[in-house]
Write a protein that holds these residues in place. Structure first.
Motif, short mmCIF file in Angstrom:
data_model
loop_
_atom_site.label_atom_id
_atom_site.label_comp_id
_atom_site.label_asym_id
_atom_site.label_seq_id
_atom_site.Cartn_x
_atom_site.Cartn_y
_atom_site.Cartn_z
N VAL A 1 0.84 -1.21 0.00
CA VAL A 1 0.00 0.00 0.00
C VAL A 1 0.87 1.25 0.00
O VAL A 1 0.62 2.21 -0.76
N GLY B 1 0.92 4.14 -2.66
CA GLY B 1 0.58 5.48 -2.18
C GLY B 1 1.63 6.51 -2.52
O GLY B 1 1.32 7.66 -2.86
N THR C 1 0.96 10.04 -4.48
CA THR C 1 1.24 11.39 -3.99
C THR C 1 2.29 12.08 -4.85
O THR C 1 2.25 13.30 -5.05
N CYS D 1 -4.16 14.28 -1.35
CA CYS D 1 -4.71 12.95 -1.61
C CYS D 1 -5.43 12.47 -0.36
O CYS D 1 -4.89 12.56 0.74
N GLU E 1 -7.35 9.23 1.50
CA GLU E 1 -7.52 7.77 1.49
C GLU E 1 -8.97 7.45 1.82
O GLU E 1 -9.47 7.86 2.86
N ALA F 1 -4.18 0.13 5.79
CA ALA F 1 -4.00 0.88 4.56
C ALA F 1 -4.02 2.38 4.82
O ALA F 1 -3.21 3.13 4.24
N ALA F 2 -4.91 2.82 5.68
CA ALA F 2 -4.96 4.25 6.00
C ALA F 2 -3.66 4.70 6.65
O ALA F 2 -3.14 5.79 6.36
N ALA G 1 -0.94 4.79 3.97
CA ALA G 1 -1.16 5.93 3.09
C ALA G 1 -0.69 7.23 3.75
O ALA G 1 -0.08 8.09 3.10
N PHE H 1 -0.59 11.01 2.19
CA PHE H 1 -2.03 11.24 2.13
C PHE H 1 -2.42 12.12 3.31
O PHE H 1 -1.98 11.89 4.44
N THR I 1 -7.95 10.44 5.92
CA THR I 1 -8.56 9.14 5.65
C THR I 1 -10.04 9.22 5.98
O THR I 1 -10.46 10.03 6.82
N LEU J 1 -5.61 2.02 -4.21
CA LEU J 1 -4.65 2.20 -3.12
C LEU J 1 -4.60 0.99 -2.21
O LEU J 1 -3.54 0.43 -1.95
N VAL J 2 -5.76 0.55 -1.72
CA VAL J 2 -5.78 -0.51 -0.72
C VAL J 2 -5.47 -1.88 -1.31
O VAL J 2 -5.25 -2.84 -0.57
#
Length: 443
Positions: free
Chosen positions: A145, A149, A153, A161, A163, A177-178, A181, A186, A189, A315-316
């Motif tokens: 991820v 990510g 970005t 960006c 999430e 994932a968050a 990211a 990112f 989220t 992304l995830v």
């Protein structure tokens, strides 16, 4: 398979997020008298996903959190005994399991390349091998991820960006994932659990269902603005985008923060919406685009008047590379006499390199030119080399600065700096070789 209990017994220790054979290896090694031999295991990738110029190391913080809860309770020990997985002697050993060794790792957010020694676990064979599956599970996902990510970005060129992939992943993977990211830049989220656990900014306003709930679009916008204020994002494509812009401006006026487009030709629609917003006097209202974006779509929108990108599925799922293909291999061990012996797998296509590794980024005027990996004794790096490994576990003691919300902030800052050191080739999305070579030396 026997019946599954419906009783929720609380959060499970992380020790059972593992493969059966990790424990049978420990059992056999104990019977052979080799389980307590000192050993070094290494986490690395033999190659990058096809066409990738670099990867981003992530998951160390989550792994360390899990390591603190890596134990075997009565329920798990009972399962092992009832199913004859290991001997009673090994069950007794597992009952008292605590990792007592050292772990060195690349900092989270650090770019990596083929054969970079991302983590080295130094302990007894039994203590180290038992971590294999859990360690790989965490790092393979988080690194995949983070690697995706970072490309996103970078393609965004400084635009925000967001999430928003929770609904496209397992509920715990969504939090991971968050976190990954956030490390790669990112800004927020949609996932509240990630905000709670790691202090990541959370964001979100409404979906098409909210608009459809009301008698008309303007009524829905009025309800949202009355609740959330004008510093909100109105979703303008439920019916007709032009009408949606006009309704949004009628309701919120020139102080409306953002409108969101979630369908259609995003490039064309973004230009049309920008012109209409400006004509209506909303020159300060930004545009957010969503709709299954990846790094290529983001790059294609660089010429559009877009202020932020909402990214989910791609992304995830690692944007075409759902795993980083990391492996965990024994690289050196002690024999019965205490002598260290370097070992390596030699199977075709799956080779590894033996020895305890030390890694640094070779620099020239602030630009990385090589990943230098030295096997053997620890070298004295000169000013042209930036050492890459930090000690994250010392004699079983987890270094707390590498876990929690402050660790995510530190990793994000480190990633921003480390990526800026890479040569320009790293910024290309087209297929190509790694941005810098990995150079092996003996010491």
């Amino acid at each position: 398979m026997g019946p599954v209990s419906n009783t929720h017994r609380g959060v499970s220790p992380t020790s059972f997020f593992t493969d059966h054979y990790e424990l049978t290896m420990v059992d056999a090694a104990r019977k052979a008298g080799t389980a307590d031999h000192k050993a070094v295991f290494e986490l690395f990738a033999r190659r990058m996903p096809s066409g990738r110029r670099y990867g981003v190391s992530a998951g160390q913080g989550r792994f360390l959190e899990g390591l603190s809860d890596f134990r075997f309770d009565d329920e798990h020990l009972g399962f092992l005994s009832d199913h004859n997985v290991v001997s009673e002697d090994t069950i007794n050993w597992l009952a008292n399991y605590t990792f007592t060794g050292d772990i060195y790792a690349y900092a989270e957010g650090e770019p990596y390349f083929p054969n970079s020694p991302l983590m080295q676990v130094e302990s007894t064979f039994a203590e180290a091998v038992i971590l294999e599956t859990y360690l790989l599970s965490v790092h393979n996902y988080d690194t995949a991820v983070a690697s995706a990510g970072s490309r996103m970005t970078m393609a965004a060129g400084g635009r925000a960006c967001i999430e928003m992939g929770s609904r496209r992943a397992h509920e715990e993977a969504a939090v991971a994932a968050a976190r990954a990211a956030a490390i790669t830049g990112f800004t927020s989220t949609s996932n509240l659990a990630a905000g709670l656990r790691y202090g990541i900014n959370t964001a979100g306003t409404s979906a098409h269902s909210f608009t459809l709930l009301h008698d008309d679009e303007k009524t829905a916008f009025q309800a949202q603005v009355e609740t959330m204020g004008r510093d909100t994002t109105l979703l303008i494509d439920t019916f007709d985008i032009e009408a949606g812009v006009r309704n949004a401006v009628d309701v919120a006026g020139s102080e409306l923060a953002f409108v969101r487009i979630d369908s259609g030709d995003l490039l064309e629609e973004a230009h049309n919406v920008r012109r209409l917003l400006d004509d209506l006097g909303n020159t300060n209202t930004g545009i957010v685009v969503t709709s299954d974006l990846d790094e290529y779509a983001i790059a294609a929108l660089r010429s559009a008047p877009v202020d932020a990108y909402g990214v989910g599925t791609q992304l995830v799922t690692g944007s075409g590379a759902p795993t980083a293909s990391l492996v965990y291999k024994l690289t050196t061990r002690q024999d019965r006499n205490g002598n260290w012996i370097d070992v390596q797998k030699q199977a075709e296509g799956k080779t590894s390199r033996g020895g305890r590794k030390f890694a640094a980024r070779r620099m020239d005027s602030g630009v990385a030119t090589a990943e230098v990996v030295i096997a053997g004794q620890k070298p004295q790096w000169d000013a042209n080399h930036r050492p890459l490994q930090v000690k994250v576990v010392d004699g079983g003691e987890i270094q707390t600065q590498y876990i929690g919300s402050t660790a995510v902030e530190r990793a994000a800052a480190h990633h921003k700096q480390a990526v800026s050191e890479l040569p320009r080739a790293a910024r290309r999305l087209q297929d190509g070789e790694p941005a810098i070579p990995t150079v092996f030396e003996l010491h």
